[in-house]
Design a protein around this motif. Structure first.
Motif, mmCIF file in Angstrom:
data_model
loop_
_atom_site.group_PDB
_atom_site.id
_atom_site.type_symbol
_atom_site.label_atom_id
_atom_site.label_comp_id
_atom_site.label_asym_id
_atom_site.label_seq_id
_atom_site.Cartn_x
_atom_site.Cartn_y
_atom_site.Cartn_z
ATOM 1 N N GLN A 6 6.889 18.201 -15.241
ATOM 2 C CA GLN A 6 7.586 19.261 -14.512
ATOM 3 C C GLN A 6 8.920 19.588 -15.161
ATOM 4 O O GLN A 6 9.309 20.756 -15.266
ATOM 5 C CB GLN A 6 7.782 18.843 -13.055
ATOM 6 C CG GLN A 6 6.475 18.716 -12.273
ATOM 7 C CD GLN A 6 6.675 18.181 -10.875
ATOM 8 O OE1 GLN A 6 7.785 18.166 -10.350
ATOM 9 N NE2 GLN A 6 5.592 17.725 -10.251
ATOM 10 N N GLU B 198 10.686 27.926 -10.672
ATOM 11 C CA GLU B 198 10.135 26.822 -9.873
ATOM 12 C C GLU B 198 8.709 27.131 -9.426
ATOM 13 O O GLU B 198 7.836 26.252 -9.444
ATOM 14 C CB GLU B 198 11.026 26.557 -8.656
ATOM 15 C CG GLU B 198 12.401 25.993 -8.984
ATOM 16 C CD GLU B 198 12.346 24.618 -9.623
ATOM 17 O OE1 GLU B 198 11.282 23.972 -9.598
ATOM 18 O OE2 GLU B 198 13.381 24.179 -10.158
ATOM 19 N N ARG C 55 9.723 23.246 -16.774
ATOM 20 C CA ARG C 55 10.881 23.963 -16.218
ATOM 21 C C ARG C 55 11.897 24.270 -17.315
ATOM 22 O O ARG C 55 12.463 25.363 -17.378
ATOM 23 C CB ARG C 55 11.521 23.132 -15.118
ATOM 24 C CG ARG C 55 12.665 23.847 -14.385
ATOM 25 C CD ARG C 55 13.322 22.936 -13.367
ATOM 26 N NE ARG C 55 12.385 22.513 -12.322
ATOM 27 C CZ ARG C 55 11.946 21.266 -12.188
ATOM 28 N NH1 ARG C 55 12.349 20.322 -13.034
ATOM 29 N NH2 ARG C 55 11.122 20.961 -11.212
ATOM 30 N N GLN D 192 15.862 30.881 -10.756
ATOM 31 C CA GLN D 192 15.438 29.540 -10.367
ATOM 32 C C GLN D 192 14.190 29.593 -9.491
ATOM 33 O O GLN D 192 13.275 28.784 -9.655
ATOM 34 C CB GLN D 192 16.578 28.832 -9.635
ATOM 35 C CG GLN D 192 17.781 28.536 -10.505
ATOM 36 C CD GLN D 192 18.828 27.707 -9.798
ATOM 37 O OE1 GLN D 192 18.523 26.995 -8.845
ATOM 38 N NE2 GLN D 192 20.072 27.786 -10.252
ATOM 39 N N THR E 122 6.486 26.862 -12.492
ATOM 40 C CA THR E 122 6.313 25.454 -12.856
ATOM 41 C C THR E 122 5.279 24.783 -11.971
ATOM 42 O O THR E 122 4.436 24.009 -12.438
ATOM 43 C CB THR E 122 7.657 24.705 -12.753
ATOM 44 O OG1 THR E 122 8.599 25.294 -13.648
ATOM 45 C CG2 THR E 122 7.492 23.231 -13.099
#
Length: 440
Positions: A134, A91, A138, A87, A94
């Motif tokens: 986004q 992130e 993602r 994650q 992204t």
């Protein structure tokens, strides 16, 4: 629940739906979800990382060796330390890829093209496309598959400040579909790679909380909604068939072969194993142990301290120290984490990681430090850039149908270019120099 006119599908259509459904790789996306959700990692699974079985009382045997009382064991919980490395990396990537809005590089050549660009811009604003961008990036990096579905809604107020819109009343809305959201997506393409039909399997719950399986089949003309019934009339039925009016499939879709963090899975698992074992080791050895040699004559207590009185030859009381170094484990964990960020071309941007860089970076210096991340953006642009181009081609067509007065604006050329995230921070001197340059 909504009311629909229901008609059962033919056996041939039911077989076609089954064949399409089989194309969706359930196992692949279930594994990707396990990787993404750190609570589902192997280290958290008691069947894989088992608790310790500790003997708390020895067995009692008689002189003949017969067991009079069996040993007593207890289950000792082990540490389970999962990391959300996937994650974190996704992130950061992204943010670098789409944290700044793409540069559309559109230059209207006439009034129709200018108005087309204005409606596209307002459509994006109305749909909050900054956040949609986004979500889709993602989803691509973590799920490998994502789609936008566009449809028309009535909204006359949307055109109040657009006198050129004439009698236009409808505008565009969009929704994001992806596997982690419960959507099973199956694109059907022709020999040239063009999308000719799109299927979305998903589920809803009725008023009684019972899950119902549904399917949307989308082609260039219609959207067909199916539902899977159980019981005596088990099978797929058609709930409704609607013409969408766009003349092409209102789905913008992209996928990649492997998730961004696929290459670091073995390293992430090793990090979790090391950190969990390291925590167990610290728990077992953190508090000092007392090693006693000789005969204990007594224990004297004074406040919170106590004194052990020993006698006999070689009598001694000392603390058992932990001489084993922990540097090897700490060094391996640090190296593995560095490898994970390096392999995915992801910069480490925590305050601790950046504190050695001195004053805040800006301009060219920032680009050099984060060159790997910018190269990664260009690498992903091969997929995402094509995706954005398809989106704007669809928007131009759909808007020209909804606002016929600017239909000629479809000739507007839009070349979306990803803008890698940068930090622009100017000191007073830099500002003065920029002012001089602008004045010059």
């Amino acid at each position: 629940m909504e009311n629909y006119t229901v008609s059962k599908v033919s056996e041939e259509k039911a077989n076609e739906i089954s064949r399409v459904r089989s194309k969706y790789k359930d196992g692949k996306f279930a594994e990707l979800l396990r990787q993404w959700d750190y609570e589902k990692h192997e280290v958290m699974d008691e069947a894989i990382r088992k608790d310790d079985r500790v003997r708390t009382k020895d067995e009692v045997v008689d002189n003949s060796g017969r067991v009079m009382q069996p040993a007593v064991y207890e289950t000792k919980k082990v540490n389970r330390i999962a990391t959300s490395l996937e994650q974190t990396i996704v992130e950061i990537q992204t943010a670098f890829i789409i944290g700044l809005d793409p540069d559309l590089q559109a230059k209207p050549r006439n009034e129709d093209e200018k108005h087309m660009l204005e409606v596209i811009s307002d459509t994006e604003s109305k749909n909050k496309m900054r956040f949609v961008n986004q979500r889709v990036v993602r989803s691509l990096l973590s799920e490998t598959m994502v789609a936008e579905y566009w449809w028309s809604v009535e909204d006359p107020e949307f055109y109040e400040d657009k006198p050129y819109a004439g009698v236009a009343r409808n505008r565009l809305r969009c929704e994001v579909w992806s596997p982690f959201r419960g959507d099973k997506l199956v694109p059907i393409k022709d020999a040239y790679g063009d999308l000719v039909r799109f299927y979305r399997f998903y589920s809803i719950k009725d008023d009684n909380g019972i899950e119902i399986q549904r399917l949307m089949e989308i082609d260039k003309d219609e959207v067909t909604l199916y539902e899977h019934r159980t019981g005596a009339d088990a099978g797929w039925v058609i709930l409704r068939k609607t013409a969408h009016g766009f003349g092409k499939i209102p789905v913008v879709y992209m996928e990649m072969e492997r998730a961004l963090c696929d290459k670091i899975q073995s390293k992430r698992k090793r990090i979790e194993e090391l950190e969990s074992n390291f925590a167990d080791c610290i728990n077992d050895n953190f508090f000092p142990k007392v090693l006693v040699n000789g005969i204990v004559r007594g224990v004297q207590k004074s406040g919170k301290t106590q004194t052990i009185e020993m006698s006999g030859e070689g009598a001694d009381v000392r603390y058992l120290t932990w001489d084993q170094s922990t540097n090897a484990a700490e060094s391996e964990i640090s190296r593995l984490i560095d490898d994970c960020f390096t392999l995915t071309m992801t910069p480490r941007i925590s305050p601790k990681d950046l504190q050695g860089l001195g004053s805040a970076l800006s301009g060219v210096a920032f680009k050099y430090v984060f060159m790997g991340a910018h190269i990664s953006v260009r690498k992903h642009e091969e997929i995402i850039g094509e995706y954005l181009s398809r989106r704007y081609n669809f928007l131009k067509r759909a808007i020209s149908l909804q606002v016929p007065s600017i239909a000629k604006g479809r000739s507007l050329r839009i070349d979306p270019v990803l803008v890698p995230f940068t930090i622009e921070e100017s000191t007073g001197e830099d500002t003065k120099e920029k002012q001089k340059e602008s004045e010059g």
